[in-house]
Design a protein around this motif. Structure first.
Motif, PDB file in Angstrom:
ATOM      1  N   ALA A 260       2.040   5.758  10.218  1.00  0.00           N
ATOM      2  CA  ALA A 260       1.264   4.568   9.861  1.00  0.00           C
ATOM      3  C   ALA A 260       0.226   4.250  10.922  1.00  0.00           C
ATOM      4  O   ALA A 260      -0.946   4.034  10.616  1.00  0.00           O
ATOM      5  N   LEU A 313       4.941   1.458   0.894  1.00  0.00           N
ATOM      6  CA  LEU A 313       4.142   1.420   2.125  1.00  0.00           C
ATOM      7  C   LEU A 313       3.562   2.789   2.461  1.00  0.00           C
ATOM      8  O   LEU A 313       2.465   2.881   3.018  1.00  0.00           O
ATOM      9  N   SER A 316       0.667   3.254   0.244  1.00  0.00           N
ATOM     10  CA  SER A 316      -0.339   2.322   0.751  1.00  0.00           C
ATOM     11  C   SER A 316      -1.046   2.920   1.959  1.00  0.00           C
ATOM     12  O   SER A 316      -2.274   2.800   2.098  1.00  0.00           O
ATOM     13  N   THR A 317      -0.294   3.572   2.825  1.00  0.00           N
ATOM     14  CA  THR A 317      -0.889   4.216   4.001  1.00  0.00           C
ATOM     15  C   THR A 317      -1.859   5.312   3.587  1.00  0.00           C
ATOM     16  O   THR A 317      -2.976   5.409   4.118  1.00  0.00           O
ATOM     17  N   GLN A 320      -4.989   3.606   2.347  1.00  0.00           N
ATOM     18  CA  GLN A 320      -5.805   3.038   3.421  1.00  0.00           C
ATOM     19  C   GLN A 320      -6.474   4.124   4.250  1.00  0.00           C
ATOM     20  O   GLN A 320      -7.611   3.958   4.719  1.00  0.00           O
ATOM     21  N   HIS A 343      -5.408  -1.504  10.841  1.00  0.00           N
ATOM     22  CA  HIS A 343      -4.322  -0.905  10.050  1.00  0.00           C
ATOM     23  C   HIS A 343      -3.099  -0.633  10.918  1.00  0.00           C
ATOM     24  O   HIS A 343      -1.959  -0.801  10.474  1.00  0.00           O
ATOM     25  N   LYS A 347       0.039  -2.439   9.378  1.00  0.00           N
ATOM     26  CA  LYS A 347       0.936  -1.480   8.720  1.00  0.00           C
ATOM     27  C   LYS A 347       2.169  -1.204   9.576  1.00  0.00           C
ATOM     28  O   LYS A 347       3.271  -1.018   9.045  1.00  0.00           O
ATOM     29  N   SER A 402       1.176 -10.013   7.509  1.00  0.00           N
ATOM     30  CA  SER A 402       0.615  -8.662   7.459  1.00  0.00           C
ATOM     31  C   SER A 402       0.169  -8.302   6.052  1.00  0.00           C
ATOM     32  O   SER A 402      -0.792  -7.539   5.872  1.00  0.00           O
ATOM     33  N   ILE A 406      -3.528  -6.856   4.982  1.00  0.00           N
ATOM     34  CA  ILE A 406      -3.847  -5.636   4.241  1.00  0.00           C
ATOM     35  C   ILE A 406      -4.513  -5.956   2.907  1.00  0.00           C
ATOM     36  O   ILE A 406      -5.310  -5.168   2.384  1.00  0.00           O
TER      37      ILE A 406
END
Length: 671
Positions: A260, A313, A316-317, A320, A343, A347, A402, A406
């Protein structure tokens, strides 16, 4: 020259010393393995001290400071080629060093609580320190060979940490998958290095960037493309992104640190370092932007369908990271680095927050078993959670802050970095390949909407409503009394990261926020800091367009957040997911199946290679390779069987042979 820069070698050496202390003593002495507080403290201090050194170097620098190269010794010398172990202190490397050591220190501290019951505690912290050592070589190295050493080092550490619980074959397979996919990208990176050396005869950064005119347009394109392919492996972009979601098999601190905040941003750092080369090849930049945009939207749609808290997540990483590559391909190198930093804050906090939740759910399962209830469930499945904000206030509030970041809610860090990326993509739409970039801007805006939506889906499903485990499993009635907040070693890093997720964006507030009102001031600190080491394409949009883009970014984030609250608050989650599934039908199934990337690779790569290996290579190995070796052995055995008759075991026979030999030698000498 900054006097503290001379001590940059300590930044590299101290994590290595931490690895050696915990690794050697842990391997050698069982009594040492039991001293977990000491082990964790040594490992954490071995990262925190480098953070203090990097911070002191940072404080002694300005945006005008010249790069400082600290040479330790000559590493490789062959003919006219030589390569040094030397480290580069400039604005870009120091920003990355602060992220790696700062976030790394917090995650080490968190791990002391998270891993306290694990038998491999000493080994875990040894691996973490080794990773920090490799990552710092990557971002501080002054040449491509040292960078590549760190590049491969973080890959090895990733393999070791993903498969840390190697007794579980699924986790072991995930580690191997990550290792193999990264090797594909690394091979392309190596070819790019060969092309660089063939052109300028050196792999030192200063030599490369001082001789860019020696690179033809074709060579520049291929170097840029091959480096990008290398980055797609390490930074999980299409087509090599499928390893990252499976990497969640490792302990949660590993997911936060490696997958992350640090290792997966290696590709963004590499391209930012070579930005002066990338701006010379618009075609390569377009490829970077297209792949980044497609990765962002594809990963976002997959995240929308996941129920495993860490997998949401993970996708999501990936999404991103796609945003960051979209920025790179649009000429916004500083914007990409800005998002790297923000990030890392939000993250890492989200992953550690998910680890706090999983830690508690594991505790609930353990307590139920302890009280004689044979209850089994997936501690990472959000559908068994809900209502946790009442029992885990610190985890909830840090997670929520957080999530705001994001999602791109104004004043939170993600708002500023994501808005700047969208501005650069739209800006690229005004130039060459404009229609493609404008299409990518539309994809990015849709991705931003989905990001806010699925992240609040995750937060609301996990923390709001009622605790669903006793509802789903009747034998778990009363399980909520076992829910508890995580220890201070885990919540303190959460609060620090949440604070940074809130205020971190102010390092990159756009100048036009004040200049459009006639105030001549430069408030974008990060842009001023990195302007001398990157080659950003100028942002030429008029103020009116910039403000419209800001308004659209706010509208997208706020509308997605409000929609998610309406659809997922108060235990509406499963009904909403069912409604979305019904509305999108087969398309939703494609998202659930993750676009069948793994199945496609299975059919087109893995199965053909396995078949070829079984039917051709195995036969060649047995019939040809083994046959040749066996033939040599057979010849030796045959002659040995003939000569063995000479060995009678009778001393008189040996004496006669000896005398005959002497006579023959004397005869040859006389004649």
């Amino acid at each position: 020259m900054n006097p503290m820069a001379e001590y940059v070698w300590l930044v590299i050496a101290i994590p290595l010393i931490g690895f050696l202390i915990n690794g050697i003593l842990g391997l050698s002495f069982e009594s040492y393995r039991k001293r977990k507080t000491l082990i964790g403290s040594i490992a954490t201090i071995a990262v925190f001290i480098p953070f203090l050194i990097v911070f002191s170097i940072f404080m002694g620098m300005t945006s005008e400071s010249e790069a400082v190269v600290v040479k330790l010794f000559t590493w490789i010398e062959a003919g006219s080629f030589s390569s040094d172990i030397s480290y580069r202190v400039d604005q870009l490397s120091i920003i990355m060093g602060l992220v790696v050591t700062g976030v790394g220190s917090l995650i080490h501290l968190y791990s002391m609580g998270y891993m306290k019951d694990d038998e491999g505690y000493w080994k875990f912290f040894a691996y973490l320190n080794l990773f920090i050592f490799a990552m710092l070589n990557l971002v501080l190295g002054n040449n491509l060979i040292l960078l590549f050493l760190g590049w491969e080092g973080v890959g090895v550490c990733s393999f070791l940490l993903i498969g840390f619980w190697y007794g579980d074959m699924a986790k072991s397979d995930a580690a191997k998958k990550a290792f193999v996919y990264n090797r594909v990208g690394d091979f392309a990176f190596l070819i790019a290095m060969f092309l660089v050396f063939k052109t300028v005869g050196s792999l030192e950064f200063d030599v490369i960037f001082a001789n860019l005119e020696l690179f033809s347009s074709d060579v520049t394109f291929w170097i840029a493309l091959l480096m990008f392919i290398g980055a797609t492996g390490k930074s999980a972009q299409i087509p090599l992104f499928v390893w990252l979601p499976d990497a969640m098999a490792g302990p949660t601190p590993v997911s936060a640190l490696i997958h992350a905040a640090t290792m997966v941003t290696s590709g963004i750092y590499l391209i930012s370092r070579f930005s002066s080369m990338y701006v010379l090849t618009p075609e390569a930049m377009l490829i970077v932007a297209v792949i980044g945009g497609l990765t962002a939207i594809i990963a976002a749609t997959i995240a929308l369908t996941q129920y495993d808290i860490k997998r949401v997540l993970a996708y999501s990483t990936v999404s991103q990271l796609g945003f960051m590559f979209l920025a790179l391909g649009s000429g916004g190198f500083i914007a990409a680095m800005f998002h790297v930093v923000t990030h890392a804050f939000f993250k890492a906090c989200l992953f550690l927050g998910s680890g706090s939740v999983i830690h508690t759910m594991h505790h609930v399962e353990h307590e139920l078993h302890h009280h004689g209830k044979d209850v089994h469930f997936d501690p990472q499945d959000m559908r068994y959670m809900g209502g946790l904000k009442k029992y885990m206030p610190s985890t909830y509030w840090t997670f929520l802050l957080s999530t705001f970041a994001i999602a791109g809610i104004p004043v939170f860090s993600g708002f500023f970095s994501k808005d700047e990326i969208l501005a650069f993509v739209f800006n690229a739409g005004m130039g060459q390949y404009g229609y493609i970039y404008l299409g990518l801007w539309g994809l990015a805006a849709l991705t931003a909407f989905l990001t806010a939506f699925y992240m609040f889906r995750l937060t609301l499903t996990t923390f709001h409503g009622t605790f669903k485990l006793p509802v789903k499993i009747k034998e778990a009635a009363g399980a909520e009394k076992y829910l508890h907040e995580s220890p201070a070693t885990m919540t303190l890093p959460l609060w620090v990261l949440a604070f940074l997720a809130v205020v971190g964006g102010f390092m990159g507030v756009p100048d036009f926020f004040v200049t459009s009102f006639g105030i001549d001031a430069h408030i974008n600190w990060l842009h001023g800091w990195l302007d001398g080491v990157t080659s950003d394409v100028p942002l030429v949009l008029p103020y009116s367009i910039k403000w419209i883009l800001v308004a659209l970014a706010i509208a997208v984030a706020v509308s997605a957040t409000m929609l998610a609250y309406r659809k997922y608050d108060n235990d509406k989650g499963e009904a909403t997911d069912a409604a979305i599934q019904e509305r999108f039908g087969s398309l939703y199934q494609v998202w659930t199946d993750k676009y069948n990337f793994d199945e496609a690779y299975e059919k087109t790569v893995i199965n053909p290679v396995a078949t070829f290996s079984d039917r051709v290579l195995a036969v060649f190995d047995i019939k040809v390779v083994d046959g040749f070796v066996n033939a040599i052995g057979g010849v030796v055995r045959f002659f040995g069987s003939l000569l063995r008759f000479m060995q009678t075991g009778v001393i008189q026979t040996y004496a006669i042979v000896f005398v005959i030999g002497v006579i023959l030698v004397i005869s040859l000498l006389i004649l």
